[in-house]
Design a protein around this motif. Structure first.
Motif, PDB file in Angstrom:
ATOM      1  N   ARG A  77      29.696  -3.263  11.702  1.00  0.00           N
ATOM      2  CA  ARG A  77      28.981  -4.439  11.196  1.00  0.00           C
ATOM      3  C   ARG A  77      29.210  -5.616  12.135  1.00  0.00           C
ATOM      4  NH1 ARG A  77      29.725  -3.949   4.658  1.00  0.00           N
ATOM      5  NH2 ARG A  77      30.337  -1.768   4.728  1.00  0.00           N
ATOM      6  N   THR A  78      28.116  -6.221  12.568  1.00  0.00           N
ATOM      7  CA  THR A  78      28.269  -7.375  13.455  1.00  0.00           C
ATOM      8  C   THR A  78      29.018  -8.489  12.741  1.00  0.00           C
ATOM      9  OG1 THR A  78      26.088  -8.123  12.785  1.00  0.00           O
ATOM     10  CG2 THR A  78      26.215  -6.910  14.845  1.00  0.00           C
ATOM     11  N   SER A  79      28.808  -8.591  11.420  1.00  0.00           N
ATOM     12  CA  SER A  79      29.482  -9.674  10.686  1.00  0.00           C
ATOM     13  C   SER A  79      31.003  -9.493  10.730  1.00  0.00           C
ATOM     14  CB  SER A  79      28.996  -9.719   9.239  1.00  0.00           C
ATOM     15  OG  SER A  79      29.187  -8.473   8.620  1.00  0.00           O
ATOM     16  N   VAL A  80      31.465  -8.257  10.741  1.00  0.00           N
ATOM     17  CA  VAL A  80      32.908  -8.007  10.788  1.00  0.00           C
ATOM     18  C   VAL A  80      33.462  -8.394  12.156  1.00  0.00           C
ATOM     19  CG1 VAL A  80      34.661  -6.195  10.754  1.00  0.00           C
ATOM     20  CG2 VAL A  80      32.856  -6.219   9.021  1.00  0.00           C
ATOM     21  N   VAL A  81      32.699  -8.076  13.208  1.00  0.00           N
ATOM     22  CA  VAL A  81      33.161  -8.430  14.555  1.00  0.00           C
ATOM     23  C   VAL A  81      33.196  -9.957  14.705  1.00  0.00           C
ATOM     24  CG1 VAL A  81      32.686  -8.196  17.015  1.00  0.00           C
ATOM     25  CG2 VAL A  81      32.273  -6.267  15.479  1.00  0.00           C
ATOM     26  N   ASN A  82      32.188 -10.626  14.175  1.00  0.00           N
ATOM     27  CA  ASN A  82      32.189 -12.093  14.203  1.00  0.00           C
ATOM     28  C   ASN A  82      33.397 -12.648  13.447  1.00  0.00           C
ATOM     29  OD1 ASN A  82      29.868 -12.602  15.740  1.00  0.00           O
ATOM     30  ND2 ASN A  82      28.534 -12.336  13.969  1.00  0.00           N
ATOM     31  N   ALA A  83      33.640 -12.085  12.275  1.00  0.00           N
ATOM     32  CA  ALA A  83      34.736 -12.593  11.445  1.00  0.00           C
ATOM     33  C   ALA A  83      36.085 -12.327  12.110  1.00  0.00           C
ATOM     34  CB  ALA A  83      34.691 -11.933  10.067  1.00  0.00           C
ATOM     35  N   THR A  84      36.222 -11.174  12.747  1.00  0.00           N
ATOM     36  CA  THR A  84      37.476 -10.850  13.422  1.00  0.00           C
ATOM     37  C   THR A  84      37.786 -11.873  14.502  1.00  0.00           C
ATOM     38  OG1 THR A  84      37.149  -8.501  12.992  1.00  0.00           O
ATOM     39  CG2 THR A  84      38.652  -9.069  14.776  1.00  0.00           C
ATOM     40  N   TRP A  85      36.781 -12.166  15.297  1.00  0.00           N
ATOM     41  CA  TRP A  85      36.925 -13.153  16.383  1.00  0.00           C
ATOM     42  C   TRP A  85      37.344 -14.506  15.823  1.00  0.00           C
ATOM     43  CZ3 TRP A  85      36.173 -12.519  21.687  1.00  0.00           C
ATOM     44  CH2 TRP A  85      35.932 -13.663  22.454  1.00  0.00           C
ATOM     45  N   SER A  86      36.592 -14.975  14.824  1.00  0.00           N
ATOM     46  CA  SER A  86      36.902 -16.294  14.225  1.00  0.00           C
ATOM     47  C   SER A  86      38.272 -16.282  13.568  1.00  0.00           C
ATOM     48  CB  SER A  86      35.890 -16.653  13.141  1.00  0.00           C
ATOM     49  OG  SER A  86      34.614 -16.681  13.653  1.00  0.00           O
ATOM     50  N   ASN A  87      38.577 -15.186  12.898  1.00  0.00           N
ATOM     51  CA  ASN A  87      39.788 -15.187  12.088  1.00  0.00           C
ATOM     52  C   ASN A  87      41.063 -14.952  12.893  1.00  0.00           C
ATOM     53  OD1 ASN A  87      38.271 -15.741   9.864  1.00  0.00           O
ATOM     54  ND2 ASN A  87      38.108 -13.627   9.200  1.00  0.00           N
ATOM     55  N   PHE A  88      40.935 -14.494  14.122  1.00  0.00           N
ATOM     56  CA  PHE A  88      42.111 -14.474  15.001  1.00  0.00           C
ATOM     57  C   PHE A  88      42.222 -15.783  15.774  1.00  0.00           C
ATOM     58  CE2 PHE A  88      42.431  -9.702  14.894  1.00  0.00           C
ATOM     59  CZ  PHE A  88      43.747  -9.657  14.479  1.00  0.00           C
ATOM     60  N   TYR A  89      41.100 -16.191  16.394  1.00  0.00           N
ATOM     61  CA  TYR A  89      41.161 -17.392  17.233  1.00  0.00           C
ATOM     62  C   TYR A  89      41.368 -18.660  16.411  1.00  0.00           C
ATOM     63  CZ  TYR A  89      39.921 -15.620  21.917  1.00  0.00           C
ATOM     64  OH  TYR A  89      39.931 -15.037  23.147  1.00  0.00           O
ATOM     65  N   ALA A  90      40.463 -18.858  15.408  1.00  0.00           N
ATOM     66  CA  ALA A  90      40.489 -20.142  14.700  1.00  0.00           C
ATOM     67  C   ALA A  90      41.577 -20.176  13.629  1.00  0.00           C
ATOM     68  CB  ALA A  90      39.131 -20.419  14.084  1.00  0.00           C
ATOM     69  N   GLY A  91      41.937 -19.075  13.068  1.00  0.00           N
ATOM     70  CA  GLY A  91      42.944 -19.079  12.010  1.00  0.00           C
ATOM     71  C   GLY A  91      44.347 -19.079  12.612  1.00  0.00           C
ATOM     72  N   PRO A  92      44.988 -17.892  12.666  1.00  0.00           N
ATOM     73  CA  PRO A  92      46.370 -17.823  13.143  1.00  0.00           C
ATOM     74  C   PRO A  92      46.510 -18.317  14.584  1.00  0.00           C
ATOM     75  CG  PRO A  92      45.423 -15.604  12.898  1.00  0.00           C
ATOM     76  CD  PRO A  92      44.463 -16.565  12.270  1.00  0.00           C
ATOM     77  N   GLY A  93      45.483 -18.064  15.410  1.00  0.00           N
ATOM     78  CA  GLY A  93      45.567 -18.482  16.817  1.00  0.00           C
ATOM     79  C   GLY A  93      45.721 -19.980  16.965  1.00  0.00           C
ATOM     80  N   MET A  94      44.924 -20.720  16.198  1.00  0.00           N
ATOM     81  CA  MET A  94      45.000 -22.180  16.289  1.00  0.00           C
ATOM     82  C   MET A  94      46.270 -22.695  15.625  1.00  0.00           C
ATOM     83  SD  MET A  94      43.399 -24.528  17.757  1.00  0.00           S
ATOM     84  CE  MET A  94      43.940 -26.221  17.877  1.00  0.00           C
ATOM     85  N   CYS A  95      46.679 -22.037  14.555  1.00  0.00           N
ATOM     86  CA  CYS A  95      47.905 -22.471  13.872  1.00  0.00           C
ATOM     87  C   CYS A  95      49.123 -22.261  14.756  1.00  0.00           C
ATOM     88  CB  CYS A  95      48.085 -21.695  12.566  1.00  0.00           C
ATOM     89  SG  CYS A  95      46.949 -22.219  11.297  1.00  0.00           S
ATOM     90  N   VAL A  96      49.147 -21.121  15.460  1.00  0.00           N
ATOM     91  CA  VAL A  96      50.319 -20.845  16.281  1.00  0.00           C
ATOM     92  C   VAL A  96      50.335 -21.787  17.486  1.00  0.00           C
ATOM     93  CG1 VAL A  96      49.524 -19.022  17.869  1.00  0.00           C
ATOM     94  CG2 VAL A  96      51.820 -18.910  16.909  1.00  0.00           C
ATOM     95  N   THR A  97      49.148 -22.185  17.952  1.00  0.00           N
ATOM     96  CA  THR A  97      49.083 -23.163  19.034  1.00  0.00           C
ATOM     97  C   THR A  97      49.653 -24.502  18.563  1.00  0.00           C
ATOM     98  OG1 THR A  97      47.123 -22.054  19.865  1.00  0.00           O
ATOM     99  CG2 THR A  97      47.521 -24.289  20.677  1.00  0.00           C
ATOM    100  N   THR A  98      49.251 -24.873  17.334  1.00  0.00           N
ATOM    101  CA  THR A  98      49.763 -26.117  16.756  1.00  0.00           C
ATOM    102  C   THR A  98      51.274 -26.031  16.533  1.00  0.00           C
ATOM    103  OG1 THR A  98      47.635 -26.343  15.655  1.00  0.00           O
ATOM    104  CG2 THR A  98      49.407 -27.759  14.859  1.00  0.00           C
ATOM    105  N   LEU A  99      51.731 -24.860  16.094  1.00  0.00           N
ATOM    106  CA  LEU A  99      53.171 -24.651  15.909  1.00  0.00           C
ATOM    107  C   LEU A  99      53.906 -24.840  17.240  1.00  0.00           C
ATOM    108  CD1 LEU A  99      55.722 -23.663  14.432  1.00  0.00           C
ATOM    109  CD2 LEU A  99      54.935 -21.318  14.785  1.00  0.00           C
ATOM    110  N   TYR A 100      53.346 -24.255  18.289  1.00  0.00           N
ATOM    111  CA  TYR A 100      53.983 -24.364  19.604  1.00  0.00           C
ATOM    112  C   TYR A 100      54.020 -25.827  20.063  1.00  0.00           C
ATOM    113  CZ  TYR A 100      55.122 -23.638  24.497  1.00  0.00           C
ATOM    114  OH  TYR A 100      55.731 -23.694  25.724  1.00  0.00           O
TER     115      TYR A 100
END
Lengths: 1053, 513
Positions: B90-113
């Motif tokens: 599903r393209t929607s799953v691939v889109n969500a995976t990208w957003s949910n790694f980069y914008a979610g935990p990815g951005m939080c861990v950047t802020t943590l750092y």
């Protein structure tokens, strides 16, 4: 605020110098035509606020303050007369019909009544009586088909559901596109009453795809209390209301004790009742030849896959009514064995499941009109039971309005409306186990749904026809309740002081305040929430507007007239919501947050905004025939950064009554006016879009609860600027043959630029969207209204026709740099988008794979998914209405035809119904299979592909599964054009009742939404949506719209 | 009169001007968001809790971890809605995976750092680096070249360029070295750590174990580098501690109720779309001369009281009819993983296990990247995998009626399995044995198992029966369609860096044919 208090006191003192010497004048007002007395004529001492109205016999008594010598007699539909007193104690006077209707008065911005001829922009009116004739529970629906250029979309037949209204097309990419509702000068919130925390999550609040439609804010305005509605269509009309009026204004004036042409002096009592019955306008065309199952087989064991295809909810099973005997969900179990019972159809299973909805509205109004004061007290009870069992909507409204002349110069008035809206259960919509209509679209066709009323087995387990996907529909409707409890108060208080004949001022404060409690629950045993579920959301909203306005009006010499208004407004808006959810319940059937078996989820949210404004308007009239009007407003909005929170926007209009200017006295052309205008409207954004923040997540609920923080997905922008709407309009009003034919034509052209939108950005930036100023949407179009009176006979037979037509051309001109699409919403694999070069609201998704000639390519006999593309657009090409009214000796008959041409709709009922084998079209090829239309590929030895006609036979089940899968929406997009018989009414008014205590009786039979006269959309009413937001053009298994039929009785005492 | 009037008007105007002047002063207060914390109130402990939970949720997410990972690597198969199992993603799953790694935990861990840098807190810096590397590695292993060096910069660059996988790998491997240096056992304490309960030693072990995983994954491209770096770690356990037992596993212990529930358990409450793959049941039970007892914990008994897998990639209709009735007569994922039976503890959300590390070491030793005996590491991996399930495994074998005596332990079950000639160590067949046992040990860690299968090609898998990918098992996830709309020119460069079509079959940099 203290400054305001001082100002009130100041006004009161100034008002104390009222003169004492007075004289009394009395008389009778009669109709010039036949000499009959005219009740309800308004009489005002010119230059004062002192006045009265004539009684039932046309008589009046009026005390005239010393120093004044002129009376003004006015009555709706008659020419206003000014008469000098010159010492007379008795004045008998006649009034003439206002045949040409030149002095028609309309309510304009800021609630100021103006002669219609002096207005330089498009305004269209509707009288309260019109609304009362065929009552709609949602006021928005009443405008459908009646006002040129106003597009109404009624979402569904569910009780309490919302309706969307858009004037002259959508201009805002991501923001609100609906007009501002203003009641007695005070803006009224028209947002959807949503439930949930808006953050997604478990349970009943999953996404925008599903939920409960809880109505739109304007639906709280009670039709019985409305005196008139003025629709100000463009930004020209609305510059003075500021930002929110950029999409037009629906200006509502509520009834009061004065002004009304039928109100007598003293106490008047009116009682009315309307009772209507609702049945679905259109149900899907189901097939009734094949029942539940797959591949032609079915045998029930446990309804969850344990038998032969008994977990399947589709209708690809054995043929019905063919003498077959099968074990079924309702077959008796004898000695532990489920015996076979006849496999037969139930063609009316959905129709029989639905009940007849009943809507009753009862209104009691007491109106008092006295020399220096008047009031109106009204109580309305609206009670609705839905077509779905156990759904209802109740509304009680108490309205009070009063006005008093404290002195000759000081008038104090106010109104207050209290609304209580409640529901014990509102139906759900969308792809959700809670939407019982979704189940009816998958619909195993042989199931006799109304037989499932007892949904609990003796051992406490649930009784159903299927245990894999669906709840028993009665269980859903009786146990999984969505409740509503809203209290709303809106009203205003106004002090008006008339310094001199030319100069007056008022201060007015208005409030709109509600608290809205929404709860959602699922009982133990629910499909999605086996351990139950409960959430509640309490929202409170408060907006206070305070205006002060100084009005100056003076003739300048012989030819000119100048009118200047100068004012200010302070708007404060607060919103607060608390939300709590128990995702599983500890004890069944107890719905409170304290009963949560798992850690409680809760959020709270505050929002506050303030706008301060200074504004002016001026009008220069020449010979009362040429008018130049100009307005300007400066807003200061708290939502923008300091550098740009102050912004100014102007407008001007020019109008000329050519017939007056040229002194034309022409029997053919009785009246001609042309007008032109230009306006700019600036607007702000939502609160808190400027600075980055860290949000709180739901936390980690171990023994020691860890809170958590996260970076929100939206990137704020501290450099936002106000967005702007630029609107040009020109038009003409023509009247022919002494008003027998009237024509109003408007052309407009609007650009919405520099929009504040959350544009999607690459998530690799760390954010998925970013607030920027970008994008432009253009709307241009024409609006035409045509009125004619083909028959006007002396014997009292009249026939009037009103036609309206509007065509709007909408184009998304640009988005942000590098952004090619702006997504308004995604529903499965269909997106609703704004795409440059296209009208707003593209329906975007996968087409079938096609050969270069556009033929569908079949692989293994079935179509496959092709390219993503624009499949349609939800905006209509043009809309219109035709209203006919016939009057004959107390009888009146009217019917309204509503036309929407063009635009597309995605019909999920078609997609699911095809996939599931539930609808008529799936009978094709049930025996013998289907050869799909289109081509197939043939590969030669060199690997070159050519296309030949498809000849592969597949079963109907295989074909429909492939061709109507959710991932290829192309097969279920249809032209949404429709012609509807919107309203029919036959009434009779009893007149001259003599000494009977009841002075007037009107009875009528009314029908609304009676028939779809034209549509090419299969199975559903093409007028459909499930919110009043920007995502439209989607049918998703909503409860079908209702056809309503009933009667009205109005009594006047 | 006139004067009075003028005074009146003047009073009104004065009142207005006063109000306007005084009220805009509050505007900045009014427009300060009371619902959220300003950046100055960033709390490293609260950010850390969230990053751990979000990262684990993503890895375990049904559509990504289970339907793409577990099904494609044939740990599981679908019994209903079999699209993903047939490589129709599903393209929607691939889109969500990208957003949910980069914008979610990815951005939080950047802020943590960033917060840790501002507060000069080395341990938070180290923890943030480890987690950021983990997130980055999953994204690049899914797609290949992805934005990295200019990612997570917010307003500075919303069109981040794509970086080659090689450059990303070299940087994240170096970052883990930095993390190991930053992480100081006697340093400033951390809090909010729901993964290791604020134990810095465990974070150091995770950093180095993860570094070994990534080094091995890229080793085919630069054996010399892998050899140097892996040896450096393995030869100096004092400086570079690594996982020493299952106690050290990087596994989030879920709490069992929404929203802190294991995604699998949450999914199984309302869905029943998955079965254990026939590949697993055949290999461990049906076709094996000797039982691999982990079958008892991986698969539930079906309605015929046996372990029967579902073949991968049937059509929904075939799957429903499989074995008479696919729903009833195939095995569900074991209760250990779904925790559907009352009283079952929640399964851990596994990020990396001790057993996996042993197979990494076995392969490294086998290829002479490190000194040491491949056979020893190989058996340690199998024992480690059995031990990971411990008593629950013994109970499951007992429940199925196969326990020979009450004294059995997970160790003796493992010994019983190893006694089988097929899986006994054979240096001549070392690579296949190591890869196959790693695949078996990382059951239900679909993404990592699939990444490793792509690299090694073992075990040899038969593509989905009704697969829709030209008869091949996918070796990559295409880029999200969102990127085509939001970051098109960078994406085009990314595809160039990828060096092949943006589809399921182009191999990423480390994935040599």
């Amino acid at each position: 605020m203290r400054k305001f208090t001082l100002f009130f006191v100041f006004l009161l003192f100034v008002g104390m110098h009222a003169a004492l010497a007075q004289m009394e004048v009395k008389g009778t007002v009669t109709d010039a035509k036949d000499g009959t007395p005219l009740p309800g004529v308004s009489i005002v001492v010119k230059g004062t606020l002192t006045g009265t109205v004539t009684d039932i016999n046309g008589k009046f008594v009026l005390t005239v303050p010393a120093g004044y010598n002129e009376l003004i007699f006015s009555f709706v539909g008659m020419l206003t007369r000014e008469e000098k007193i010159d010492g007379r104690a008795v004045i008998n006077i006649t009034l003439e019909d206002d045949v040409v209707g030149l002095n028609e008065v309309v309510v304009t911005a800021l609630g100021i009544s103006r002669e219609k001829k002096s207005i330089g922009y498009a305004v269209q009116d509707m009288k309260g009586e019109e609304l009362a004739k065929a009552k709609e529970t949602n006021i928005v629906n009443s405008l459908s088909g009646k006002i040129a250029g106003v597009q109404i979309t009624n979402s569904s037949g569910a009780v309490g559901s919302s309706s969307r209204i858009v004037i002259r097309g959508a201009g805002s990419l991501g923001g609100n596109n609906q007009p501002l509702f203003v009641v007695d000068g005070i803006p009224i919130n028209n947002d959807d009453f949503a439930a949930g925390d808006g953050l997604g999550g478990k349970g009943r609040v999953v996404s925008k795809n599903n939920g409960t439609n809880r109505g739109n804010g304007a639906a709280d305005i009670n039709p019985d209390d409305i005196e008139s509605i003025s629709v100000l269509k463009g930004p020209n009309a609305a510059a003075l209301y500021g930002s929110r009026a950029a999409n037009g204004v629906i200006l509502i004036t509520t009834k009061s004790g004065s002004l009304s042409g039928t109100t007598r002096k003293g106490l008047n009592i009116e009682l009315s009742n309307s009772t209507t019955f609702e049945r679905p306008l259109r149900l899907p065309d189901y097939q009734n030849e094949y029942g539940q199952g797959a591949e032609g087989v079915f045998s029930y064991v446990d309804g969850a896959g344990g038998g032969t295809k008994d977990g399947v909810d589709e209708s690809w099973g054995p043929k019905l009514d063919a003498g077959l005997m099968l074990p079924q969900y309702d077959s008796p179990i004898v000695d532990g064995v489920r015996t076979a019972t006849p496999w037969i159809s139930h063609p009316d299973n959905i129709k029989d499941f639905l009940e007849t909805g009943v809507t009753t509205t009862t209104n009691l109004a007491i109106v008092g009109g006295y020399t220096d004061a008047n009031f109106r007290l009204s109580y309305t009870n609206m009670n609705q039971t839905g077509m779905l069992p156990n759904t209802d909507y109740k509304k009680n409204t108490l309205a009070f309005g009063a006005s008093a002349n404290a002195t000759d110069k000081l008038n104090i008035s106010g109104s207050v409306n209290y609304v209580s809206a409640t529901s014990d259960n509102l139906p759900a919509y969308g792809y959700d186990a809670q939407n019982v209509f979704q189940q009816f679209i998958w619909a195993s066709r042989q199931v006799n749904y109304s037989d499932l009323k007892n949904y609990t087995n003796p051992d406490g387990s649930k009784y159903n026809w299927n245990y894999n996907y669906h709840n028993n529909p009665y269980f859903t409707l009786n146990e999984n309740l969505n409740t509503l409890d809203r209290d709303r108060l809106f009203g205003n208080a106004k002090v008006l002081y008339k310094f001199t004949e030319n100069l007056s001022a008022f201060v007015r404060t208005g409030i709109d305040n509600y608290s809205n409690l929404s709860t959602e629950r699922a009982a133990y045993g629910d499909m999605d929430n086996p351990n139950g579920f409960y959430d509640e959301a309490l929202s409170t909203f408060k907006e206070i507007n305070t205006d002060a306005l100084i009005m100056f009006d003076k003739g300048l010499g012989e030819y000119f007239d100048l009118n200047v208004n100068l004012g200010g407004n302070i708007m404060n808006q607060n919103f607060h919501r608390t939300f709590g959810a128990a995702d599983e319940l500890a004890v069944a059937d107890v719905y409170t947050l304290a009963n949560s078996k798992v850690a409680l989820r809760s959020t709270s949210f505050f929002r506050e905004k303030s706008i301060h404004s200074l504004y002016f308007s001026g009008q220069l009239g020449f010979k009362n025939a040429l008018f130049l009007e100009f307005t300007g407003r400066n807003d200061w909005s708290s939502t923008l950064p300091k550098e740009s929170w102050s912004y100014f926007y102007p407008s001007f209009t020019l109008s000329a009554v050519i017939t007056d200017l040229a002194k034309m006295d022409n029997k053919v052309l009785s009246y001609a006016k042309v007008r032109v205008g230009y306006a700019v409207v600036g607007s702000d954004t939502d609160p808190y879009n400027l600075l980055p923040v860290l949000s709180f997540g739901s936390g980690w609920n171990s023994a020691t609860k860890y809170l958590n923080q996260y970076v929100p997905d939206g990137l704020p922008n501290p450099e936002l600027k106000p967005q702007k709407v630029y609107g040009f309009e020109t038009g003409a009003e023509l009247k022919f043959f002494l008003n027998r034919i009237s024509l109003d034509f408007t052309y407009y052209n609007q650009q919405t630029k520099n929009q504040i939108i959350a544009i999607p950005v690459s998530a690799s930036s760390g954010y998925t969207s970013k607030f920027i100023n970008a994008g432009q949407i253009d709307n241009s179009g024409i609006e035409i209204t045509l009125g004619a009176s083909p028959v006007k006979s002396d014997k009292g037979f009249n026939w009037d026709i009103y036609l309206n037509f509007a065509k709007n051309k909408n184009e998304v001109v640009s988005l942000a740099e590098g952004v090619e699409q702006y997504e308004l919403g995604t529903y499965w694999d269909l997106k609703v988008m704004a795409i440059p070069g296209q009208p707003y609201g593209s329906l975007y998704g996968a087409d079938y794979l096609r050969d270069p000639d556009g033929n569908i390519i079949n692989r293994n006999g079935v179509p496959v998914k092709g390219d993503l593309k624009i499949l349609g657009n939800y905006q209509p090409d043009w809309i219109g209405g035709i209203n006919n009214e016939f009057n004959f000796k107390g009888f009146d008959l009217s019917f309204l035809i509503d036309v929407h041409m063009g635009g597309d709709v995605y019909c999920m009922t078609n997609a699911w119904g095809r996939y599931a084998g539930a609808i008529e079209e799936t009978l094709i090829g049930r025996e013998g299979g289907i050869v799909g239309i289109g081509v197939k590929e043939v590969e030669d030895a060199d690997g070159n592909i050519t296309y030949v006609p498809n000849d592969v036979v597949v079963t109907a089940e295989e074909y429909n599964h492939a061709a109507f899968t959710n991932s290829i929406p192309a097969g279920s997009i249809f032209d949404a054009s429709y012609v509807k018989l919107r309203e029919v009414r036959l009434g009779y008014t009893f007149k001259n009742l003599g000494n009977f205590p009841i002075k007037g009786i009107n009875i009528s039979i009314v029908g609304r939404n009676l028939a779809i006269l034209y549509s090419t959309v299969p199975h559903v009413d093409p007028e459909t949506s499930f919110t009043n937001g920007n995502v439209q053009g989607l049918e998703f298994g909503q409860l079908p719209s209702a056809r309503s039929l009933g009667f009205n009785i109005n009594l006047k005492f | 009169m006139k004067i009075k009037r003028i005074v009146g008007i003047a009073a009104i105007l004065a009142a207005f001007l006063f109000i306007f002047d005084s009220c805009t002063k509050n505007f900045e207060d009014i427009n300060t968001d009371p619902n959220n914390a300003g950046l100055d109130k960033a709390a490293p402990d609260m950010l850390l809790t969230n990053v751990i939970e979000m990262t684990t949720d993503r890895v375990q997410e049904i559509f990504l971890g289970e339907e793409m990972g577990n099904c494609w690597v044939q740990h599981e198969a679908k019994v209903q809605y079999t699209d993903e199992d047939r490589y129709i993603y599903r393209t929607s799953v691939v889109n969500a995976t990208w957003s949910n790694f980069y914008a979610g935990p990815g951005m939080c861990v950047t802020t943590l750092y960033n917060t840790a840098v501002a507060r000069q807190h080395d341990n938070y810096k180290g923890v943030a680096l480890v987690l950021k590397v983990y997130i980055t590695s999953v994204i690049t292993d899914l797609h290949g070249p992805v934005p990295y060096f200019n990612a997570w910069t917010g307003a500075l660059n919303t069109l981040p360029p794509y970086d080659s996988q090689e450059s990303i790998y070299r940087d994240i491997i170096a970052k883990l070295d930095t993390a190991n240096t930053l992480l100081t056992i006697d340093g400033d304490a951390i809090a909010g750590d729901i993964l290791f309960n604020n134990d810095i030693t465990k974070w150091k072990k995770f950093a180095n174990s993860l570094r070994l995983r990534l080094l091995l994954r890229m080793s085919g491209r630069d054996e010399a580098f892998a050899t140097t770096e892996m040896s450096k770690i393995v030869n100096d356990p004092a400086t570079y501690p690594i996982f020493e037992s299952n106690e050290d596993n990087a596994a989030l212990q879920y709490l069992g109720s929404f929203p802190n529930n294991h995604p699998l358990n949450e999914n199984r409450k309302t869905r029943d779309d998955h079965r254990v793959s026939k590949t697993i049941t055949d290999m461990m039970w049906a076709l094996s001369p000797k039982a691999d007892w982990r079958i008892a914990i991986y698969a539930d008994l079906d309605d015929n009281d046996t372990w029967e897998g579902m073949p991968n990639g049937l059509t929904s209709s075939q799957a429903a009819s499989y074995n008479g009735n696919g729903i009833k007569y195939t095995s569900k994922l074991g209760n250990y993983f779904t925790a559907m039976a009352a009283g079952t503890p929640m399964p851990p959300g596994m990020l990396m296990s001790y057993a996996e590390l042993q197979f990494i070491l076995a392969e490294a030793a086998f290829k002479n990247y490190i000194s040491g005996d491949a056979e020893t590491f190989y058996y340690a991996g199998i024992y480690g995998s059995y031990a990971q399930f411990g008593d629950a495994l013994v109970a499951a074998v007992d429940n199925a009626g196969y326990l020979a005596s009450p004294e059995w332990t997970s160790d003796s079950l493992a010994a019983d399995f190893i006694a089988n000639d097929i899986y006994g160590w054979d240096a001549g067949n070392g690579m296949q044995l190591i890869a196959t046992q790693r695949w078996a040990a990382t059951f239900d860690q679909g993404l990592q198992a699939w990444f490793e299968w792509r690299r090694t090609g073992y075990p040899v898998l038969t593509p989905a029966a009704e697969g829709m990918n030209d008869g091949k098992i996918p070796v990559r996830v295409p880029y999200p369609t969102d990127e085509a709309a939001r970051n098109p020119s960078s994406l085009a460069e990314g595809v160039t860096l990828l060096g092949g079509p943006d589809d399921l079959n182009t191999r990423v940099w480390w994935d040599l044919d």
